[in-house]
Design an enzyme around this catalytic site. Structure first.
Site, PDB file in Angstrom:
ATOM      1  CE  LYS B   7       8.795 -14.160   2.079  1.00 36.23           C
ATOM      2  NZ  LYS B   7       8.029 -14.807   2.983  1.00 36.23           N
TER       3      LYS B   7
ATOM      4  CG  MET C   1       9.589  -2.400   0.826  1.00 38.81           C
ATOM      5  SD  MET C   1       9.396  -0.598   0.677  1.00 38.81           S
ATOM      6  CE  MET C   1      11.277  -0.212   0.304  1.00 38.81           C
ATOM      7  N   PRO C   2       9.800  -3.931   5.108  1.00 42.11           N
ATOM      8  CG  PRO C   2      10.916  -3.850   7.030  1.00 42.11           C
ATOM      9  CD  PRO C   2      10.435  -2.892   6.040  1.00 42.11           C
ATOM     10  CE1 TYR C   3       2.870  -9.631   5.253  1.00 43.38           C
ATOM     11  CE2 TYR C   3       4.326 -11.413   5.296  1.00 43.38           C
ATOM     12  CZ  TYR C   3       2.923 -10.731   5.208  1.00 43.38           C
ATOM     13  OH  TYR C   3       1.982 -11.716   5.627  1.00 43.38           O
ATOM     14  CE1 TYR C  40       2.564  -1.818   4.357  1.00 43.33           C
ATOM     15  CE2 TYR C  40       1.875  -3.394   2.997  1.00 43.33           C
ATOM     16  CZ  TYR C  40       2.009  -2.188   3.233  1.00 43.33           C
ATOM     17  OH  TYR C  40       1.508  -1.345   2.126  1.00 43.33           O
TER      18      TYR C  40
END
Lengths: 62, 62, 62, 62, 62, 62
Positions: B7, C1-3, C40
């Site tokens: 994501k 901001m990757p997850y 993350y």
């Protein structure tokens, strides 16, 4: 280091999203001492055609 | 048999998606001996109105 | 901001986990300019009794 | 209290979604005695540009 | 009909889980008018060996 | 290319898992023409201390 994924059926306003993000972030800080900067909240607005409950799509229900 | 969900906030180009899929698949083969044909990578591009960090939406930040 | 969420069938060593986390984080920096501190990676090791493919559990297959 | 997330590459018709939701809900009732009203099924239709297999996007394959 | 998935690194007490579930459920009711009975919250406690940030496992950091 | 994630509260027997995997895979083949070999089903059994509904943990309820 929390990661929170919120799925709701239908749409939310930007104001609602702001309040959800702020509220969950503060809750995790207060309850579990998680630093706000480390908390990610991702909100997904799911079409009612794509959410089933009780064996039926939400869009089929009255 | 890995399944990988990526994501990101905002958009990616098709080229970037190709490189991410190729890179993760090769990494899992090299590091953990996972056969490339068994690796699925699903990329989700999340609107900055729907991603919160530090208690605020990314779209609210400067 | 990757997850990034990585699900694999079976176990990984700590060394493999380190290499997966490092590799994915560097890949997202190189390909999409994502700052490493914002990435993350959560790895989930799924029991072969809980992963199905082709209509069978992995633990049923030869 | 099951929660089921179904990700498919490409689109489904509303009729297909209805059948998937009904089928999974009945299956969980029959196999595991889960009450239909407690079962949520969320379907996500992923663009073929965003799904990788074997190191390539589905949209790159013939 | 919200479904909320909370992933944290490390363990939570039962008391903390109760407060997180109660707090998120009330927040979604207040902000978005979601009926509490329809809100599911699933908490996953991830081992620090399985969570990476900044390219390193949390368990590697001081 | 479907990926299905099933989260249930509490435990399932291996027999139940087999039936869930087989049933969902066949359903997706019949309804949406998805080849069984391409369907992954991952089952997660969530402790009743970690699942909230109606603002309470399932383990708190009578």
């Amino acid at each position: 280091m929390p990661y929170v994924n919120v799925k709701v059926a239908g749409k939310l306003s930007k104001k609602q999203k702001e309040e959800i993000v702020e509220g969950i972030t503060k809750l995790l800080e207060k309850v579990a001492n998680k630093p706000p900067q480390a908390t990610y909240v991702v909100i997904e607005e799911i079409d009612r055609d794509n959410w089933g409950k009780g064996g039926k799509l939400l869009s089929e229900k009255k």
